[in-house]
Design a protein around this motif. Sequence first.
Motif, PDB file in Angstrom:
ATOM      1  N   ASP A 130     -38.720  17.965  -5.666  1.00 25.38           N
ATOM      2  CA  ASP A 130     -37.272  17.740  -5.758  1.00 25.38           C
ATOM      3  C   ASP A 130     -36.593  18.876  -6.513  1.00 25.38           C
ATOM      4  N   HIS A 151     -36.519  21.944  -4.284  1.00 16.05           N
ATOM      5  CA  HIS A 151     -35.469  21.810  -3.272  1.00 16.05           C
ATOM      6  C   HIS A 151     -34.095  22.103  -3.891  1.00 16.05           C
ATOM      7  N   ALA A 205     -31.501  25.277  -3.022  1.00 14.59           N
ATOM      8  CA  ALA A 205     -30.095  25.038  -2.678  1.00 14.59           C
ATOM      9  C   ALA A 205     -29.179  25.807  -3.629  1.00 14.59           C
ATOM     10  N   THR A 256     -23.713  22.666   4.600  1.00 13.06           N
ATOM     11  CA  THR A 256     -23.806  21.691   5.696  1.00 13.06           C
ATOM     12  C   THR A 256     -25.244  21.379   6.097  1.00 13.06           C
ATOM     13  N   HIS A 257     -26.172  22.325   5.919  1.00 10.18           N
ATOM     14  CA  HIS A 257     -27.557  22.105   6.318  1.00 10.18           C
ATOM     15  C   HIS A 257     -28.423  21.568   5.171  1.00 10.18           C
ATOM     16  N   TYR A 258     -27.813  21.233   4.072  1.00 11.42           N
ATOM     17  CA  TYR A 258     -28.560  20.707   2.929  1.00 11.42           C
ATOM     18  C   TYR A 258     -29.136  19.339   3.283  1.00 11.42           C
ATOM     19  N   LYS A 259     -30.404  19.149   2.997  1.00 11.90           N
ATOM     20  CA  LYS A 259     -31.094  17.878   3.259  1.00 11.90           C
ATOM     21  C   LYS A 259     -31.165  17.072   1.964  1.00 11.90           C
ATOM     22  N   ARG A 260     -30.659  15.855   2.011  1.00  9.84           N
ATOM     23  CA  ARG A 260     -30.673  14.986   0.829  1.00  9.84           C
ATOM     24  C   ARG A 260     -32.099  14.594   0.485  1.00  9.84           C
ATOM     25  N   ASN A 261     -32.386  14.528  -0.836  1.00 11.25           N
ATOM     26  CA  ASN A 261     -33.728  14.120  -1.264  1.00 11.25           C
ATOM     27  C   ASN A 261     -33.704  13.237  -2.512  1.00 11.25           C
ATOM     28  N   ASP A 271     -27.867  16.376  -4.688  1.00 11.31           N
ATOM     29  CA  ASP A 271     -27.245  15.667  -3.570  1.00 11.31           C
ATOM     30  C   ASP A 271     -25.763  15.409  -3.837  1.00 11.31           C
ATOM     31  N   ASN A 287     -22.732  17.059  -1.779  1.00 11.58           N
ATOM     32  CA  ASN A 287     -21.831  16.135  -1.094  1.00 11.58           C
ATOM     33  C   ASN A 287     -20.384  16.421  -1.481  1.00 11.58           C
ATOM     34  N   LYS A 299     -19.368  19.466   0.335  1.00 11.58           N
ATOM     35  CA  LYS A 299     -19.201  19.173   1.762  1.00 11.58           C
ATOM     36  C   LYS A 299     -17.872  18.476   2.030  1.00 11.58           C
TER      37      LYS A 299
END
Length: 191
Positions: A95, A98, A102, A123-128, A133, A137, A140
């Motif tokens: 985590d 990641h 980012a 926009t391509h960030y993957k939530r974990n 996050d 968000n 975004k």
Amino acid sequence: QYQTIVHRLFPNAEIIVDRFHIVQLVSRALDKARLLATSGLNHFSREYKVLKSEWKIFHMQESLLNAADSRYYRGLGEHSTQQNIVDLGLNQSDDFKHSYEAYQSVLEAIRNNDIDALSKAITHYKRNGSPMDIAMNTLKKNLSYVLNSSRYSYSNGPLEGINRKIKALKRGCFGFKNQMHFFMRIQLIRA
């Protein structure tokens, strides 16, 4: 709140989120993720010491990390390179790794004023489930205003700097009996 007022008063205004505030947002999220990575670690382990005491290295631009020169780090209690410290910290938690990636992608896009890279990083960030996050968000939700920070060269950085100096003056002088003396000191600071 200011966005709605600005659009009512100035319908053609372009809202720009300041680059400083973008970096500050993701930087604080990185720190929260780093502290979460320390939970459950033995307080005497190398990983804990790296994550706890050498936090500034994780905020450095990744391309500027020194991988060749070893130096002594008091918090770690041994000689190491900056790259080794980052690798040791990132190997501790997926985590945190990641979040670090980012953070670095946003930082790099802002430094290069690369609108496409900044948009892609957000926009391509993957939530974990990490604190990053929430930061991503928020970015975004305000994507068009965030991208304006790379489109335009405007910044409130100089104003923030002057405000910081005035606050430091107030703290250092413990107040002024004469308000005109205070204003004159502000003028001297800005000169």
